[in-house]
Every structure is written in structure tokens, then in C-alpha cells.
Write a protein that holds these residues in place. Structure first.
Motif, PDB file in Angstrom:
ATOM      1  N   ARG A 184       0.686  -1.147   0.111  1.00 38.43           N
ATOM      2  CA  ARG A 184       0.111   0.145  -0.058  1.00 38.43           C
ATOM      3  C   ARG A 184       0.795   1.389  -0.240  1.00 38.43           C
ATOM      4  O   ARG A 184       0.940   1.862   0.934  1.00 38.43           O
ATOM      5  CB  ARG A 184      -0.915  -0.053   1.184  1.00 38.43           C
ATOM      6  CG  ARG A 184      -2.062   0.775   1.000  1.00 38.43           C
ATOM      7  CD  ARG A 184      -1.984   2.321   1.104  1.00 38.43           C
ATOM      8  NE  ARG A 184      -1.477   2.885   2.208  1.00 38.43           N
ATOM      9  CZ  ARG A 184      -1.208   4.120   2.468  1.00 38.43           C
ATOM     10  NH1 ARG A 184      -1.495   4.953   1.404  1.00 38.43           N
ATOM     11  NH2 ARG A 184      -0.591   4.599   3.351  1.00 38.43           N
ATOM     12  N   TYR A 185       1.395   1.713  -1.191  1.00 33.50           N
ATOM     13  CA  TYR A 185       2.212   2.822  -1.212  1.00 33.50           C
ATOM     14  C   TYR A 185       1.411   3.846  -0.922  1.00 33.50           C
ATOM     15  O   TYR A 185       0.371   4.015  -1.090  1.00 33.50           O
ATOM     16  CB  TYR A 185       2.914   2.945  -2.661  1.00 33.50           C
ATOM     17  CG  TYR A 185       3.536   1.744  -3.202  1.00 33.50           C
ATOM     18  CD1 TYR A 185       4.887   1.504  -2.883  1.00 33.50           C
ATOM     19  CD2 TYR A 185       3.249   0.811  -4.104  1.00 33.50           C
ATOM     20  CE1 TYR A 185       5.512   0.222  -3.350  1.00 33.50           C
ATOM     21  CE2 TYR A 185       3.788  -0.299  -4.536  1.00 33.50           C
ATOM     22  CZ  TYR A 185       4.990  -0.502  -4.219  1.00 33.50           C
ATOM     23  OH  TYR A 185       5.587  -1.581  -4.658  1.00 33.50           O
ATOM     24  N   GLY A 186       2.089   4.951  -0.484  1.00 33.00           N
ATOM     25  CA  GLY A 186       1.497   6.211   0.024  1.00 33.00           C
ATOM     26  C   GLY A 186       0.958   7.150  -1.319  1.00 33.00           C
ATOM     27  O   GLY A 186       0.178   7.991  -1.137  1.00 33.00           O
TER      28      GLY A 186
ATOM     29  N   ILE B 131     -13.180  -8.740  -7.768  1.00 35.26           N
ATOM     30  CA  ILE B 131     -11.763  -9.260  -7.331  1.00 35.26           C
ATOM     31  C   ILE B 131     -11.350  -8.469  -6.162  1.00 35.26           C
ATOM     32  O   ILE B 131     -11.403  -6.960  -6.348  1.00 35.26           O
ATOM     33  CB  ILE B 131     -10.691  -8.931  -8.631  1.00 35.26           C
ATOM     34  CG1 ILE B 131     -11.071  -9.851  -9.735  1.00 35.26           C
ATOM     35  CG2 ILE B 131      -9.361  -9.350  -8.030  1.00 35.26           C
ATOM     36  CD1 ILE B 131     -10.055  -9.940 -10.884  1.00 35.26           C
ATOM     37  N   GLN B 132     -10.913  -9.018  -5.128  1.00 35.18           N
ATOM     38  CA  GLN B 132     -10.683  -8.352  -4.169  1.00 35.18           C
ATOM     39  C   GLN B 132      -8.849  -8.196  -4.041  1.00 35.18           C
ATOM     40  O   GLN B 132      -8.180  -9.217  -4.558  1.00 35.18           O
ATOM     41  CB  GLN B 132     -10.799  -9.016  -2.518  1.00 35.18           C
ATOM     42  CG  GLN B 132     -12.199  -8.559  -2.301  1.00 35.18           C
ATOM     43  CD  GLN B 132     -12.231  -8.708  -0.503  1.00 35.18           C
ATOM     44  OE1 GLN B 132     -11.762  -9.933  -0.384  1.00 35.18           O
ATOM     45  NE2 GLN B 132     -13.230  -8.078  -0.143  1.00 35.18           N
ATOM     46  N   VAL B 133      -8.277  -7.062  -3.631  1.00 35.64           N
ATOM     47  CA  VAL B 133      -7.026  -6.830  -3.363  1.00 35.64           C
ATOM     48  C   VAL B 133      -6.640  -6.354  -1.966  1.00 35.64           C
ATOM     49  O   VAL B 133      -7.412  -5.718  -1.393  1.00 35.64           O
ATOM     50  CB  VAL B 133      -6.565  -5.734  -4.402  1.00 35.64           C
ATOM     51  CG1 VAL B 133      -5.256  -5.469  -4.511  1.00 35.64           C
ATOM     52  CG2 VAL B 133      -6.554  -5.941  -5.986  1.00 35.64           C
ATOM     53  N   TYR B 134      -5.541  -7.139  -1.634  1.00 34.06           N
ATOM     54  CA  TYR B 134      -5.121  -6.913  -0.139  1.00 34.06           C
ATOM     55  C   TYR B 134      -3.821  -6.145  -0.263  1.00 34.06           C
ATOM     56  O   TYR B 134      -3.009  -6.316  -0.997  1.00 34.06           O
ATOM     57  CB  TYR B 134      -4.797  -8.293   0.655  1.00 34.06           C
ATOM     58  CG  TYR B 134      -6.107  -8.932   0.796  1.00 34.06           C
ATOM     59  CD1 TYR B 134      -6.500  -9.048   1.891  1.00 34.06           C
ATOM     60  CD2 TYR B 134      -6.532 -10.062  -0.021  1.00 34.06           C
ATOM     61  CE1 TYR B 134      -7.486 -10.024   2.467  1.00 34.06           C
ATOM     62  CE2 TYR B 134      -7.912 -10.656   0.217  1.00 34.06           C
ATOM     63  CZ  TYR B 134      -8.303 -10.823   1.434  1.00 34.06           C
ATOM     64  OH  TYR B 134      -9.528 -11.416   1.726  1.00 34.06           O
ATOM     65  N   PHE B 135      -3.634  -5.219   0.572  1.00 32.47           N
ATOM     66  CA  PHE B 135      -2.571  -4.208   0.776  1.00 32.47           C
ATOM     67  C   PHE B 135      -1.778  -4.480   2.022  1.00 32.47           C
ATOM     68  O   PHE B 135      -2.362  -4.464   2.938  1.00 32.47           O
ATOM     69  CB  PHE B 135      -3.167  -2.663   0.537  1.00 32.47           C
ATOM     70  CG  PHE B 135      -3.851  -2.477  -0.842  1.00 32.47           C
ATOM     71  CD1 PHE B 135      -3.075  -1.884  -1.934  1.00 32.47           C
ATOM     72  CD2 PHE B 135      -5.136  -2.816  -1.078  1.00 32.47           C
ATOM     73  CE1 PHE B 135      -3.608  -1.528  -2.815  1.00 32.47           C
ATOM     74  CE2 PHE B 135      -5.755  -2.503  -2.218  1.00 32.47           C
ATOM     75  CZ  PHE B 135      -5.035  -1.980  -3.432  1.00 32.47           C
TER      76      PHE B 135
END
Length: 269
Positions: free
Chosen positions: A46-48, A89-93
Motif C-alpha cells: 500500500r504505497y502512499g 476481485i479483491q486486492v489486499y494491501f
């Protein structure tokens, strides 16, 4: 691919970051598996510079809150999740204020690599594995994209080698020509060695160039995909010498059949 579980671990995924070979294939490949009836999970940092409000990221409290030890320091792991619109589609950060809050991905405004990219890569690899353990979701295939994700194979097979959840998981790494100049932090080798990882396995990381980082990923993968039309000669030779199943480069508009066939016949066999 029906009912097969595939974990995608990538340094970048569209639509959260601009389109590149890696970010594009890190979206297209899981979408293809999803359409074929497979089960997927995608993980990325999870980049800023990812707009949380626009992409509707929210923290998953039950998955957050553990500390990962990086070079003898406790680093809190925060997990966020979002859904790619229209795709189910789920994305986890994987998040941590120290490593990912800055408003950039891998380099500063002058294009210099962040000096802690090595620690960010270690944190990302451990964070993904710890979160998948918490989800209790055993993947059939783990497909790795991008150099920031490339420590996952060595961590899974050395640091987490006694973790039963991954006993039958096969690791596929896509090797791209999306590299960096120079080297990562020269202390990277010692930081990984701190985790009791076999020194012999990571000795190339004493000089952590792009090619050497990818060589370790190749060594610890079960199968490999050439993700770019042209690769550095050094990596092409290492791929060939690995004697592992290798899928040649496939253009984005015609990769689906070849990838599905490779998963089924070469990886899961």
C-alpha cells in the motif's frame, strides 16, 4: 483452473498504479483465472501514492495488528483491502507507516532508490505469508510479479518451510525487464541472514543488483514465466540453467491460453 486457488503477489497492480508490464499482467492474469472459475487473492504494497479514498481501501482489523521482526526491529503490519470495480476481485494491501506512507513507490523525486527498499521487500514477503496464514487459505499456486515481491519464494521455502498450509503450494515467478540501476542496500544479505536463512542460498545478495535479486527468486521457484520480450542475457542464462519449467514470453493480448495450459500441465502436474 476451476476451483484452483491462486495467490498473486505483486509489487504493482492496475488500477492502483500506472500501467506497466508488471502492473498490467498482475491484473490480467488473475482476471483470466477468475473467469475460468478459479479462486484468487491478490496482494500488493500500500504505497502512499495510492489514493485510498478513490479506490475505497479500508483496514481489515482482524488481519492487522501483528508485528513483523525486520532486522531485529518490530514493525506493525496493517492490512487493507479494496475491490477492483466490475471484476469481483479483491486486492489486499500490505501497509506499514515506516515503509509505505511516503508518497512514492520505489524511488524518490530524483529517481534514486529508497535506501530501505531491501527492508520493504522483506516486510512485504513476510506480511503476505502471515496474512495468508491468518486467512487459512492454502494456495495451489503462488505467482510472483516484480522485484519488490521477489523475496517471497526464498522466505516461503526457508523461513516458513515448516508451515503446513503451504506444503502443496507451487511457486511461479514472472521475470520482467523492469529493473533498477545499481544495487539495493548492501546490508540486505545480513538482514535476510538474520532470519536464519541459509547463507549459501542467498550469497548472490551480497551484491543486491536487480539480476542477483531475481536469480534468488528463480532458484526458489518451481516454474518460471518470461514476462518481457527481452531480458538481460545474464537472467536468460540463469533461467535456462535452472532446468525448471519455463514459459516463453506471451503478448498481453494472447497470453490466456498459454498461461492456463502452463499452470495446469507444468506447475500443478
Amino acid at each position: 483452473m476451476k476451483d484452483k486457488r491462486i495467490l498473486y503477489v505483486s509489487s504493482e497492480v492496475v488500477p492502483y498504479l500506472p500501467e506497466t508490464e508488471i502492473s498490467s499482467m498482475s491484473f490480467e492474469t488473475p482476471r483470466m483465472v477468475n473467469q475460468l472459475g478459479g479462486q484468487i487473492r491478490i496482494f500488493m504494497p500500500r504505497y502512499g501514492n495510492i489514493n485510498e479514498r478513490r479506490h475505497q481501501l479500508h483496514e481489515v482489523i482482524r488481519l492487522s495488528g501483528i508485528n513483523l521482526v525486520i532486522n531485529d526491529l518490530d514493525m506493525p503490519l496493517i492490512i487493507k483491502v479494496a475491490s477492483i470495480p466490475k471484476e469481483r476481485i479483491q486486492v489486499y494491501f500490505i501497509d506499514n507507516d515506516e515503509y509505505f506512507k511516503r508518497k512514492a513507490t520505489l524511488t524518490d523525486e530524483e529517481g534514486n532508490l529508497f535506501p530501505d527498499n531491501d527492508e520493504r521487500a522483506i516486510f512485504f514477503a513476510k506480511g503476505v505469508i502471515e496474512t495468508v496464514k491468518k486467512l487459512n487459505w492454502a494456495p495451489d499456486i503462488i505467482h510472483v510479479h516484480g522485484w519488490l515481491a521477489s523475496l517471497l519464494p526464498v522466505y516461503l521455502k526457508e523461513y516458513y518451510k515448516d508451515e503446513p498450509l503451504f506444503n502443496d503450494s507451487k511457486i511461479v515467478t514472472s521475470v520482467y525487464n523492469q529493473s533498477f540501476d545499481g544495487s539495493l542496500n548492501k546490508d540486505m544479505f545480513n538482514k535476510i541472514k538474520f532470519d536464519n536463512i541459509n547463507e549459501e542460498a542467498i550469497k548472490t545478495l551480497k551484491d543486491p543488483t536487480y539480476n542477483n535479486v531475481m536469480k534468488v527468486a528463480i532458484d526458489y521457484s518451481d516454474a518460471l514465466i518470461i514476462g518481457s520480450e527481452d531480458l538481460p542475457e545474464d537472467l536468460t542464462k540463469h533461467l535456462k540453467d535452472s532446468k525448471k519449467p519455463v514459459l516463453d514470453y506471451q503478448p498481453k493480448d494472447e497470453f490466456s491460453e498459454a498461461y492456463a495450459e502452463f499452470y495446469n500441465s507444468e506447475v500443478l502436474n
